[in-house]
Design a protein around this motif. Structure first.
Motif, mmCIF file in Angstrom:
data_model
loop_
_atom_site.group_PDB
_atom_site.id
_atom_site.type_symbol
_atom_site.label_atom_id
_atom_site.label_comp_id
_atom_site.label_asym_id
_atom_site.label_seq_id
_atom_site.Cartn_x
_atom_site.Cartn_y
_atom_site.Cartn_z
ATOM 1 N N LYS A 289 -0.953 6.161 3.652
ATOM 2 C CA LYS A 289 -2.228 6.555 4.232
ATOM 3 C C LYS A 289 -3.139 5.373 4.535
ATOM 4 O O LYS A 289 -4.255 5.560 4.980
ATOM 5 C CB LYS A 289 -2.934 7.526 3.280
ATOM 6 N N GLY A 290 -2.670 4.182 4.259
ATOM 7 C CA GLY A 290 -3.493 3.017 4.559
ATOM 8 C C GLY A 290 -3.839 2.248 3.305
ATOM 9 O O GLY A 290 -3.054 2.176 2.369
ATOM 10 N N ASP A 291 -5.022 1.699 3.274
ATOM 11 C CA ASP A 291 -5.406 0.808 2.193
ATOM 12 C C ASP A 291 -6.082 1.522 1.027
ATOM 13 O O ASP A 291 -6.854 0.924 0.286
ATOM 14 C CB ASP A 291 -6.341 -0.279 2.737
ATOM 15 N N ASP A 292 -5.800 2.810 0.846
ATOM 16 C CA ASP A 292 -6.418 3.531 -0.260
ATOM 17 C C ASP A 292 -5.617 3.380 -1.546
ATOM 18 O O ASP A 292 -6.006 3.886 -2.590
ATOM 19 C CB ASP A 292 -6.572 5.018 0.084
ATOM 20 N N TYR A 293 -4.498 2.699 -1.489
ATOM 21 C CA TYR A 293 -3.652 2.510 -2.664
ATOM 22 C C TYR A 293 -3.133 1.078 -2.665
ATOM 23 O O TYR A 293 -2.812 0.516 -1.620
ATOM 24 C CB TYR A 293 -2.474 3.492 -2.633
ATOM 25 N N LEU A 294 -3.058 0.483 -3.847
ATOM 26 C CA LEU A 294 -2.509 -0.858 -3.984
ATOM 27 C C LEU A 294 -1.525 -0.850 -5.143
ATOM 28 O O LEU A 294 -1.811 -0.292 -6.207
ATOM 29 C CB LEU A 294 -3.625 -1.872 -4.250
ATOM 30 N N ILE A 295 -0.357 -1.455 -4.940
ATOM 31 C CA ILE A 295 0.674 -1.459 -5.973
ATOM 32 C C ILE A 295 0.149 -2.095 -7.259
ATOM 33 O O ILE A 295 -0.766 -2.908 -7.246
ATOM 34 C CB ILE A 295 1.936 -2.209 -5.500
ATOM 35 N N SER A 296 0.770 -1.720 -8.357
ATOM 36 C CA SER A 296 0.330 -2.193 -9.666
ATOM 37 C C SER A 296 0.786 -3.627 -9.922
ATOM 38 O O SER A 296 1.625 -4.184 -9.200
ATOM 39 C CB SER A 296 0.898 -1.286 -10.760
ATOM 40 N N PHE A 297 0.252 -4.209 -10.969
ATOM 41 C CA PHE A 297 0.630 -5.564 -11.381
ATOM 42 C C PHE A 297 2.125 -5.651 -11.651
ATOM 43 O O PHE A 297 2.802 -6.579 -11.190
ATOM 44 C CB PHE A 297 -0.164 -5.952 -12.634
ATOM 45 N N TYR A 298 2.665 -4.679 -12.386
ATOM 46 C CA TYR A 298 4.088 -4.726 -12.740
ATOM 47 C C TYR A 298 4.989 -4.502 -11.526
ATOM 48 O O TYR A 298 6.068 -5.098 -11.429
ATOM 49 C CB TYR A 298 4.403 -3.707 -13.834
ATOM 50 N N ASP A 299 4.572 -3.650 -10.604
ATOM 51 C CA ASP A 299 5.350 -3.476 -9.372
ATOM 52 C C ASP A 299 5.379 -4.779 -8.581
ATOM 53 O O ASP A 299 6.429 -5.202 -8.090
ATOM 54 C CB ASP A 299 4.756 -2.355 -8.517
ATOM 55 N N ALA A 300 4.219 -5.412 -8.454
ATOM 56 C CA ALA A 300 4.157 -6.674 -7.716
ATOM 57 C C ALA A 300 5.017 -7.745 -8.391
ATOM 58 O O ALA A 300 5.723 -8.504 -7.718
ATOM 59 C CB ALA A 300 2.708 -7.146 -7.616
ATOM 60 N N LEU A 301 4.978 -7.791 -9.720
ATOM 61 C CA LEU A 301 5.752 -8.784 -10.463
ATOM 62 C C LEU A 301 7.251 -8.590 -10.247
ATOM 63 O O LEU A 301 8.009 -9.568 -10.156
ATOM 64 C CB LEU A 301 5.409 -8.693 -11.953
ATOM 65 N N ALA A 302 7.687 -7.346 -10.151
ATOM 66 C CA ALA A 302 9.102 -7.078 -9.876
ATOM 67 C C ALA A 302 9.451 -7.404 -8.423
ATOM 68 O O ALA A 302 10.516 -7.970 -8.136
ATOM 69 C CB ALA A 302 9.422 -5.617 -10.182
ATOM 70 N N THR B 277 0.809 -1.220 0.000
ATOM 71 C CA THR B 277 0.000 0.000 0.000
ATOM 72 C C THR B 277 0.843 1.272 0.000
ATOM 73 O O THR B 277 0.299 2.374 -0.067
ATOM 74 C CB THR B 277 -0.950 0.034 1.223
ATOM 75 N N SER B 278 2.168 1.128 0.073
ATOM 76 C CA SER B 278 3.049 2.299 0.024
ATOM 77 C C SER B 278 3.318 2.674 -1.427
ATOM 78 O O SER B 278 3.631 1.810 -2.248
ATOM 79 C CB SER B 278 4.378 2.003 0.730
ATOM 80 N N ARG B 279 3.216 3.949 -1.728
ATOM 81 C CA ARG B 279 3.464 4.388 -3.106
ATOM 82 C C ARG B 279 4.965 4.351 -3.392
ATOM 83 O O ARG B 279 5.751 4.972 -2.686
ATOM 84 C CB ARG B 279 2.926 5.805 -3.322
ATOM 85 N N PRO B 280 5.381 3.633 -4.438
ATOM 86 C CA PRO B 280 6.815 3.522 -4.739
ATOM 87 C C PRO B 280 7.359 4.806 -5.350
ATOM 88 O O PRO B 280 6.609 5.627 -5.885
ATOM 89 C CB PRO B 280 6.866 2.370 -5.753
ATOM 90 N N SER B 281 8.678 4.974 -5.268
ATOM 91 C CA SER B 281 9.311 6.131 -5.893
ATOM 92 C C SER B 281 9.257 5.982 -7.411
ATOM 93 O O SER B 281 9.115 4.876 -7.939
ATOM 94 C CB SER B 281 10.770 6.248 -5.438
ATOM 95 N N LYS B 282 9.384 7.088 -8.107
ATOM 96 C CA LYS B 282 9.275 7.068 -9.567
ATOM 97 C C LYS B 282 10.343 6.184 -10.197
ATOM 98 O O LYS B 282 10.083 5.466 -11.171
ATOM 99 C CB LYS B 282 9.378 8.496 -10.109
#
Length: 238
Positions: free
Chosen positions: A121-134, A65-70
């Motif tokens: 901020k909690g569960d309002d964001y979920l990492i993308s498919f490609y982020d998870a795959l990496a 749920t943490s937003r990754p850096s660019k």
């Protein structure tokens, strides 16, 4: 009948149940006289995404749920090992899919204790498919518990998963009425790669005893689905 006269009942919805539900949908589709491999591939994409999230979630969902850096740069330290750094790098043959670089030793980060930490901020964001795959291929995200391990995804399988995500999942989610065709061979290939990766992810984690039956049931469903798809595809592709 008044609502007060009914016994209040609840349905439990969690990630493992949703994965099982998706596998049951696949089993149903494969049991039809003329199964749709497109529908199976679409369903398996979601199952794989959920399986990756399950493997990465940890105890507090922070990694997912943490937003990754660019630039997807990440510094970390495991136990008494030196501080290491990884960053985003391209995958041969892929246009969008990527993985993390090999870990390189780096200087420990300087921590300014006066700065207010930028917490998710909690569960309002979920990492993308490609982020998870990496992330499932990187030790710092996967080795969060004893006996847990990373999974390996070859370049060719990364290409297949990129095709599955871009040409099947995205096409389905944003479908504009038209004639659309997809090679059955590619659908079957991407589906089997995804199911095998799901099985690897289930086996990569330290499972609490109470969940062992759930994991065992999921692995059995995955194994049966792979066998069914292989058998059906032989006659269909031929």
């Amino acid at each position: 009948m008044r609502e007060s006269e009914h016994e209040l009942r609840w349905e439990t919805i969690d990630n493992l149940n949703l994965i099982e539900n998706g596998l049951l949908h696949i089993r149903f589709e494969l049991s039809r006289d003329e199964p749709s491999f497109f529908r199976v591939a679409r369903e398996v994409h979601l199952i794989l995404y959920r399986a990756m999230i399950e493997a990465l979630k940890g105890s507090a969902n922070l990694a997912i749920t943490s937003r990754p850096s660019k630039l997807r740069e990440h510094e970390y330290q495991i136990g008494d090992e030196p501080c290491k750094e990884i960053h985003k790098q391209p995958v041969t043959g892929c246009n969008v899919a990527w993985r993390f670089s090999e870990p390189a030793q780096c200087e420990p980060p300087v921590i300014n204790y006066e700065l207010q930490p930028d917490l998710p901020k909690g569960d309002d964001y979920l990492i993308s498919f490609y982020d998870a795959l990496a992330m499932i291929q990187a030790d710092c995200f996967m080795k969060q518990t004893i006996n847990s391990k990373t999974v390996q995804v070859s370049d060719i399988d990364m290409q297949r998963l990129e095709w599955l995500h871009g040409e099947i999942r995205n096409e389905y989610e944003h479908f504009v009425p038209k004639s659309y065709i997809a090679p059955i061979y590619n659908l079957v290939e991407a589906t089997i790669v995804s199911l095998r990766l799901c099985k690897d992810l289930l086996e990569s984690q330290m499972v609490v005893p109470s969940l062992l039956p759930n994991y065992g049931r999921l692995k059995e469903l995955i194994g049966n689905s792979i066998q069914q798809i292989q058998q059906l595809s032989k006659s269909t592709v031929a």
